[in-house]
Design a protein around this motif. Structure first.
Motif, PDB file in Angstrom:
ATOM      1  N   GLU A   1       9.313 -26.071  32.960  1.00  0.00           N
ATOM      2  CA  GLU A   1       9.456 -26.001  33.765  1.00  0.00           C
ATOM      3  C   GLU A   1       8.392 -26.086  34.713  1.00  0.00           C
TER       4      GLU A   1
ATOM      5  N   VAL B   1      13.217 -19.684  35.246  1.00  0.00           N
ATOM      6  CA  VAL B   1      14.498 -19.373  34.308  1.00  0.00           C
ATOM      7  C   VAL B   1      14.647 -17.918  33.512  1.00  0.00           C
TER       8      VAL B   1
ATOM      9  N   GLY C   1      10.592 -15.494  29.522  1.00  0.00           N
ATOM     10  CA  GLY C   1       9.814 -14.870  29.100  1.00  0.00           C
ATOM     11  C   GLY C   1       8.595 -15.438  28.441  1.00  0.00           C
TER      12      GLY C   1
ATOM     13  N   CYS D   1       6.224 -16.805  29.115  1.00  0.00           N
ATOM     14  CA  CYS D   1       4.924 -17.306  29.504  1.00  0.00           C
ATOM     15  C   CYS D   1       4.238 -15.632  29.400  1.00  0.00           C
TER      16      CYS D   1
END
Ligand code: SF4
Ligand code: SF4
Ligand code: FES
Lengths: 662, 65
Positions: free
Chosen positions: A149, A175, A178, A180
């Motif tokens: 993404e 999406v 988590g 990141c």
């Protein structure tokens, strides 16, 4: 993956041999030499932003200062990780960081480690937040490179540089995986949205992140689910003689490369993950965009085809059709009409074999010529099914109906159509050849919903690995795997992340086929949602209750006895002489070694009959063993004692099973 | 002679795990190789030579729906 060239280097006087292109940082980590590295992670490409990982490198001619996280080893070098120059430079960097982010724990720890009490500098944009963003860029790199993404990025420059979503607004394409937040070293990103109020959201995210990490690190070399999805199985099944060809007569075909995953890789929308739901980082759904339809009500229009997946491709080879355009077209129209590609293709394969055998002809099909490989006629049949017209009215009712219809109306030989009509409990077989795996024949035949492999896929374990040689071994596998896979359905979870990627150390576990680390992850997932700790056994127990209850339900509806677990002979062995002779060496050997019959001097017809007698008896033995393992009567009925033990001994349930001898 | 998943294969000096995988046409990626019970890591398939008379297991895991 070929073994790479090895190069020996020296780090702080210690020798270490590493593969070419390993970074200095990785080489140092492999021999436990510590180098601070704040903006680095094995999940992403190096970025060299923090400059804490600097080392001195001597290549025999000169010495220079480099960042070790992105310096690839290509020749012999000497590395100094704590020389005076290194320490002095690193200290300055750390003091700068500390002056800007004095309360961020990782920075404080690193500074303390480097012997810094207090920074000598004063930063004009000092940020006192203990969870301040330190601009390491890990989050945006994992989002882009790891998750495919591109949701977050740096905005602005200098003192106001920051990580943001575009226009500072919530992004529908995030999406919510988590990754990141998980990778951020300071806690600057936190996941806030827990609409379902789970008991322990962190526990769930941690379990999910482990799968995400494996996907990022291993997917490309393992199943390539993100690249091509389950389509990767086409060429594999062909290689093992398991890809259904011409109504499961054969397991491979010379034209398979025309519909292999390499072909579809070209058509699939690239570089975009396409998960069934937000947060899935396996994202194996694939799509073909801009596909121009050649037939049917949308002829000439350009559409998006959702797929194809393995089963749709295997269904095509089963019809003897090896044409990617056909696959995309039948995939699209099955979806559009609300038909299942498996039922359509397996049903049409049956029709085609009947056509070739003379059970059907042009008159009976209302003008359709339907031998194997007849792609235009197959599409026309599909449209007729969709419209509820002509021969489509008969074919659309499925194989069980067609068998009866062909016998009653077309004078078909009942033995022949029952042998080759690939359905069980009224449901069409999915796309695997099961002839050489007795356990898988049971996997299809005993499955509660009918001939589907999603309760158990045991072909490799049984046929290739030979790990479950006895009836008892097969029965144990036909206990564990159906219960385990049922558990996913109980929870509404997809099972692909369980076994389409595996942890690096899976091979070292006692039972790699179960992927124990992932089972543990699902235990944590369940606990995270409900607050109730689980073990592998307790999950299996949950399923066992439901599974037995479902079997009783089948019984009530007239499907739950031994006779309903019968399979068409085509799934157990060669029906025709032609089939036998195509794999003669294999079948002859099996007659000799497994059945104790010397095939020498026997005609092919006799050999087909002898093989059949042996294999049918084996299947009955298998049913005996499975029923016993499951605590069922020899007629396949759960016993009252078993239901009592499972706590599903409701009065009407007990009354029903008792009536059937359970 | 060696056996691979119970099947007998010819042996020659220098035959590696990769050679066996190719000879058997084992295309599936999720494999676990053992020589006489000893686990061979995936990145050593090219360099690990199989001794004569060895019993080799190439265990296939599962994948797909
Ligand atoms: S949650 Fe996942 S998709 Fe969303 S920004 Fe973070 S890494 Fe990207
Ligand atoms: S938010 Fe966290 S991971 Fe992203 S740049 Fe800032 S500190 Fe690094
Ligand atoms: S870890 Fe190398 S520059 Fe940050």
């Amino acid at each position: 993956m070929a073994d790479r060239k090895m190069i020996t280097i020296e780090i702080d006087g210690k020798s270490v041999s590493v593969e070419k292109d390993t970074t200095i940082l990785e080489a140092a980590q492999s021999i436990d030499v510590y180098i601070p590295a704040l903006c680095n992670s094995e999940l992403v490409e190096p970025y060299a932003a923090c400059r804490l990982c600097i080392v001195e490198v001597n290549d025999g001619r000169k010495t220079k200062l480099v960042t070790s996280c992105n310096y690839p080893v290509r020749k012999h070098i000497r590395v100094y990780t704590s020389s005076e120059t290194v320490l002095r430079n690193r200290k300055i960097t750390l003091e700068m960081m500390l002056s800007r982010w004095p309360n961020v724990q990782v920075i404080k720890d690193l500074a303390k480690n480097a012997g810094i009490e207090k920074s000598r500098y004063q930063h004009p944009a000092v940020d006192l937040n203990p969870n301040a963003c330190i601009l390491c860029g890990l989050c945006m790199r994992v989002c882009e490179q790891g998750i495919w993404e591109n949701i977050i990025n740096f905005t602005n420059r200098g003192a106001v540089r920051a990580v943001r979503m575009p226009y500072d607004s919530e992004q529908p394409h995030c999406v919510g995986c988590g990754a990141c937040a998980e990778i951020c070293p300071t806690g600057a990103i936190t996941m806030v949205d827990d609409p379902n109020q789970p008991y322990d959201a962190k526990m769930i995210r941690k379990a999910g992140m482990r799968i995400t990490e494996e996907m990022i690190k291993y997917d490309e070399e393992q199943c390539d689910m993100r690249g091509v999805g389950t389509a990767h199985l086409v060429e594999i099944m062909d290689a093992y003689d398991l890809l259904p060809v011409m109504n499961y007569r054969y397991g491979k075909h010379e034209e398979t490369p025309k519909i292999s995953s390499d072909i579809f890789r070209k058509y699939f929308t690239k570089g975009k993950p396409d998960g069934c739901w937000l947060g899935c980082t396996m994202a194996c759904a694939k799509a073909i965009e801009n596909f121009e339809l050649k037939t049917g009500p949308y002829k000439g229009e350009r559409v998006l085809v959702d797929g194809p997946e393995y089963e749709t491709l295997g269904g095509s080879s089963n019809m003897g059709i090896f044409d990617p355009y056909f696959v995309a077209e039948y995939n699209f129209y099955c979806d559009t009409y609300g038909l299942d590609t498996i039922s359509f293709s397996t049903g049409t394969s049956f029709v085609m074999e009947c056509y070739e055998a003379g059970v059907l002809d042009k008159e009976k099909t209302g003008g359709l010529e339907l031998p194997f490989g007849a792609k235009d006629a197959a599409l026309e049949l599909l449209h007729q099914i969709g419209r509820g017209e002509g021969f489509g009215l008969i074919a659309g009712k499925g194989i069980r109906y067609m068998k009866k219809y062909f016998v009653e109306n077309f004078g078909a030989d009942p033995d022949f159509v029952f042998d080759i009509g690939m359905e069980a409990k009224g449901m069409e077989y999915s796309e695997y050849v099961t002839k050489e795996s007795l356990a898988q024949q049971g996997g299809y035949g005993i499955a509660l919903k009918g001939a589907q492999h999603d309760e158990a896929w045991l072909i490799f374990m049984d046929m290739v690995n030979k790990q479950i040689p006895t009836f008892e071994d097969k029965a144990e596998a036909l206990h564990y795997f159906p219960m385990w896979r049922t558990w996913f359905s109980l929870c509404g979870l997809c099972k692909l992340p369980w076994n389409d990627v595996e942890p690096a150390d899976n091979a070292e576990t006692d039972e790699p086929a179960k992927v124990p680390a992932h089972v543990q992850g699902y235990c944590e997932f369940f606990e995270g949602v409900t607050g109730k700790p689980q073990t592998m056994d307790s999950l299996i127990r949950m399923s066992e209750k439901v599974y037995n209850f479902q079997r009783v339900f089948n019984l009530k509806m007239g499907f739950g006895r031994r006779e309903h677990d019968a399979i068409p002979y085509r799934s157990a062995g060669p029906v025709t002489v032609e089939e036998y002779e195509s794999r003669q060496e294999r079948y002859d050997t099996q007659l000799r070694e497994d059945a104790g019959i010397d095939p020498a001097g026997m005609s092919s017809e006799e050999k087909v009959a002898a093989t059949r007698k042996h294999r049918e008896a084996q299947y009955e033995h298998l049913l005996d063993a499975v029923y016993k393992r499951r605590g069922w009567t020899n007629n396949g009925v759960p016993t009252a004692a078993k239901l009592l033990e499972l706590g599903v001994d409701f009065p009407d349930v007990i009354e029903l099973v008792t009536k059937h001898g359970g | 002679m060696i056996t691979v998943n119970g099947i007998t294969l010819d042996w020659y000096e220098g035959k590696t795990v990769r050679d066996v995988i190719q000879e058997m046409n084992y295309l599936f990626p999720l494999l676990i190789a053992r020589i006489n019970g000893k686990l061979i890591p995936r990145n050593k398939y090219d360099s690990t030579e199989i001794p004569d008379k060895a019993s080799v297991d190439i265990i296939h895991l599962m994948s797909g729906g």
